[in-house]
Design a protein around this motif. Structure first.
Motif, PDB file in Angstrom:
ATOM      1  N   LEU A  50      40.874  76.992   8.253  1.00 48.91           N
ATOM      2  CA  LEU A  50      41.129  76.204   6.809  1.00 48.91           C
ATOM      3  C   LEU A  50      40.386  76.747   5.709  1.00 48.91           C
ATOM      4  N   ILE A  51      39.205  76.924   6.036  1.00 46.38           N
ATOM      5  CA  ILE A  51      38.256  77.579   5.152  1.00 46.38           C
ATOM      6  C   ILE A  51      38.869  78.907   4.406  1.00 46.38           C
ATOM      7  N   GLY A  52      39.401  79.972   5.583  1.00 47.78           N
ATOM      8  CA  GLY A  52      39.636  81.147   5.369  1.00 47.78           C
ATOM      9  C   GLY A  52      41.330  81.022   4.553  1.00 47.78           C
ATOM     10  N   SER A  53      41.983  79.715   4.390  1.00 49.54           N
ATOM     11  CA  SER A  53      43.192  79.788   3.836  1.00 49.54           C
ATOM     12  C   SER A  53      44.275  80.059   4.773  1.00 49.54           C
ATOM     13  N   LEU A  54      44.237  80.315   6.041  1.00 54.70           N
ATOM     14  CA  LEU A  54      45.193  80.445   7.056  1.00 54.70           C
ATOM     15  C   LEU A  54      45.804  79.474   7.507  1.00 54.70           C
ATOM     16  N   PHE A  55      45.201  78.155   7.480  1.00 47.38           N
ATOM     17  CA  PHE A  55      45.908  77.066   7.489  1.00 47.38           C
ATOM     18  C   PHE A  55      45.583  76.219   6.281  1.00 47.38           C
ATOM     19  N   THR A  56      46.652  75.003   5.883  1.00 47.87           N
ATOM     20  CA  THR A  56      46.375  74.270   5.062  1.00 47.87           C
ATOM     21  C   THR A  56      46.003  72.799   5.573  1.00 47.87           C
ATOM     22  N   THR A  58      45.804  68.936   6.134  1.00 45.84           N
ATOM     23  CA  THR A  58      46.856  67.952   5.970  1.00 45.84           C
ATOM     24  C   THR A  58      46.251  66.729   5.320  1.00 45.84           C
ATOM     25  N   GLN A  59      45.013  66.779   5.269  1.00 47.47           N
ATOM     26  CA  GLN A  59      44.309  65.628   4.722  1.00 47.47           C
ATOM     27  C   GLN A  59      42.980  66.208   4.024  1.00 47.47           C
ATOM     28  N   GLY A  60      42.429  65.659   3.071  1.00 51.55           N
ATOM     29  CA  GLY A  60      41.154  65.905   2.264  1.00 51.55           C
ATOM     30  C   GLY A  60      41.506  67.261   1.388  1.00 51.55           C
ATOM     31  N   THR A  61      40.190  67.779   0.924  1.00 54.78           N
ATOM     32  CA  THR A  61      40.424  68.898   0.145  1.00 54.78           C
ATOM     33  C   THR A  61      39.064  69.836   0.405  1.00 54.78           C
ATOM     34  N   ILE A  62      39.459  71.167   0.232  1.00 60.50           N
ATOM     35  CA  ILE A  62      38.642  72.106   0.131  1.00 60.50           C
ATOM     36  C   ILE A  62      38.282  72.867  -1.071  1.00 60.50           C
ATOM     37  N   SER A  63      37.058  73.000  -1.673  1.00 61.33           N
ATOM     38  CA  SER A  63      36.665  73.407  -2.836  1.00 61.33           C
ATOM     39  C   SER A  63      36.111  74.871  -2.705  1.00 61.33           C
ATOM     40  N   TYR A  64      36.407  75.980  -3.662  1.00 61.44           N
ATOM     41  CA  TYR A  64      35.540  77.151  -3.579  1.00 61.44           C
ATOM     42  C   TYR A  64      34.931  77.200  -5.111  1.00 61.44           C
ATOM     43  N   LYS A  65      33.661  77.241  -5.125  1.00 62.08           N
ATOM     44  CA  LYS A  65      33.001  77.423  -6.493  1.00 62.08           C
ATOM     45  C   LYS A  65      33.579  76.203  -7.391  1.00 62.08           C
ATOM     46  N   ASP A  68      39.631  73.366  -6.709  1.00 61.26           N
ATOM     47  CA  ASP A  68      40.460  73.312  -5.302  1.00 61.26           C
ATOM     48  C   ASP A  68      40.901  74.471  -4.824  1.00 61.26           C
ATOM     49  N   LEU A  69      40.944  74.648  -3.387  1.00 60.12           N
ATOM     50  CA  LEU A  69      41.294  75.924  -2.927  1.00 60.12           C
ATOM     51  C   LEU A  69      42.938  76.124  -3.058  1.00 60.12           C
ATOM     52  N   GLU A  70      43.681  74.959  -3.112  1.00 56.28           N
ATOM     53  CA  GLU A  70      45.149  75.286  -3.057  1.00 56.28           C
ATOM     54  C   GLU A  70      45.665  75.494  -4.570  1.00 56.28           C
ATOM     55  N   LYS A  71      44.521  75.474  -5.514  1.00 57.12           N
ATOM     56  CA  LYS A  71      44.931  76.114  -6.782  1.00 57.12           C
ATOM     57  C   LYS A  71      44.482  77.748  -7.146  1.00 57.12           C
ATOM     58  N   ILE A  72      43.897  78.141  -5.934  1.00 53.86           N
ATOM     59  CA  ILE A  72      43.401  79.441  -6.297  1.00 53.86           C
ATOM     60  C   ILE A  72      44.283  80.585  -5.776  1.00 53.86           C
ATOM     61  N   ASN A  73      44.543  81.660  -6.311  1.00 58.12           N
ATOM     62  CA  ASN A  73      45.517  82.570  -5.783  1.00 58.12           C
ATOM     63  C   ASN A  73      44.790  83.156  -4.422  1.00 58.12           C
ATOM     64  N   PRO A  74      45.633  82.985  -3.341  1.00 58.24           N
ATOM     65  CA  PRO A  74      45.298  83.322  -1.941  1.00 58.24           C
ATOM     66  C   PRO A  74      44.903  84.963  -1.930  1.00 58.24           C
ATOM     67  N   MET A  75      45.413  85.524  -2.579  1.00 58.27           N
ATOM     68  CA  MET A  75      44.823  87.069  -2.311  1.00 58.27           C
ATOM     69  C   MET A  75      43.548  87.178  -2.950  1.00 58.27           C
ATOM     70  N   ASN A  76      43.290  86.570  -4.322  1.00 60.82           N
ATOM     71  CA  ASN A  76      41.995  86.769  -4.820  1.00 60.82           C
ATOM     72  C   ASN A  76      40.965  86.111  -4.100  1.00 60.82           C
ATOM     73  N   TYR A  77      41.252  84.753  -3.417  1.00 59.26           N
ATOM     74  CA  TYR A  77      40.478  84.138  -2.698  1.00 59.26           C
ATOM     75  C   TYR A  77      40.038  84.981  -1.480  1.00 59.26           C
ATOM     76  N   ARG A  78      40.787  85.672  -0.876  1.00 61.98           N
ATOM     77  CA  ARG A  78      40.655  86.451   0.640  1.00 61.98           C
ATOM     78  C   ARG A  78      39.731  87.746   0.114  1.00 61.98           C
ATOM     79  N   LYS A  79      39.626  88.115  -1.004  1.00 63.83           N
ATOM     80  CA  LYS A  79      38.732  89.089  -1.350  1.00 63.83           C
ATOM     81  C   LYS A  79      37.350  88.512  -1.456  1.00 63.83           C
ATOM     82  N   GLU A  80      37.186  87.395  -1.575  1.00 66.73           N
ATOM     83  CA  GLU A  80      35.714  86.854  -1.724  1.00 66.73           C
ATOM     84  C   GLU A  80      35.531  85.928  -0.440  1.00 66.73           C
ATOM     85  N   VAL A  81      36.365  85.340   0.299  1.00 62.45           N
ATOM     86  CA  VAL A  81      36.137  84.718   1.353  1.00 62.45           C
ATOM     87  C   VAL A  81      36.805  85.465   2.671  1.00 62.45           C
TER      88      VAL A  81
END
Length: 219
Positions: A50-56, A58-65, A68-81
């Motif tokens: 879930l933290i690695g954005s491989l799964f999404t 179904t409840q709650g939120t994950i934030s990076y810096k 909200d993780l759902e608003k971050i471009n996955p490609m850019n995110y995976r370069k940092e996480v």
């Protein structure tokens, strides 16, 4: 004072057949080494995915810096996480193919000196550069996969029992490199492991049982 880099708030994950995680809430400070422990099947690896954005969730939120993780471009995110699997797979034909890949996807010039310096860090000679991946041992493959992930250093490393199938030599090489990354470069590490030595070297342990947080222990 260290800043929060990741935040999980009431995160849950369920499939059509079962609830895997419920009410997972914790903050991760930059530079921490956090170990997730608990019985097999308790949901530890699902948290990493879930933290690695491989799964999404179904409840709650994950934030990076703070975002909200759902608003971050996955490609850019995976370069940092960066998520690192238990038995990381190598692709194409040679070690060179794998270690040039991080440069290729970033449209950057291949830096052979950097690649060979990383090979040296995991105690592999220059001769491995052109070696077919089919000729590597399991431990060598794991070392190559690790430095492929680190060629462009992430802010956060997610490690899913990456030393569980390795012999003592390969485990020692990998753990020494990870410890160096954390202490010298403040790379944040969140890992799943059953190894007592690895657990004892954590800054914090979070226990998961039946999909819920049991408690956490600051050391």
């Amino acid at each position: 004072m260290k800043q929060s880099i990741l935040s999980l708030k009431k995160v849950g994950f369920q499939t059509s057949k079962q609830t895997i995680l419920e009410e997972i809430t914790f903050e991760v400070q930059e530079g921490e080494v956090i170990t997730l422990t608990g019985p097999s099947g308790s949901g530890k690896s699902t948290i990493l995915k879930l933290i690695g954005s491989l799964f999404t969730p179904t409840q709650g939120t994950i934030s990076y810096k703070g975002e909200d993780l759902e608003k971050i471009n996955p490609m850019n995110y995976r370069k940092e996480v960066s998520y690192f699997f238990q038995n990381a797979a190598l692709f194409d034909r040679t070690v060179k193919d794998n270690l040039e890949f991080p440069f290729t996807i970033r449209d950057q010039e291949i830096d052979e000196e950097k690649i060979k310096a990383y090979l040296e860090k995991v105690e592999l000679s220059d001769g491995y550069y052109d070696k077919p991946v089919t000729e590597l041992s399991g431990g060598e493959k794991q070392r190559i996969a690790l430095i492929r992930n680190l060629m462009f250093e992430p802010r956060v490393l997610l490690l899913d029992e990456i030393t569980s199938s390795l012999d003592a030599k390969n485990r020692s090489i990998i753990l020494r490199m990870l410890d160096d990354l954390n202490k010298k470069n403040q790379v944040t590490i969140i890992k799943v492991t059953h190894d007592e030595a690895e657990i004892s070297n954590s800054s914090r342990v979070i226990k998961i049982r039946n999909g819920r947080m049991e408690d956490s222990n600051d050391e």
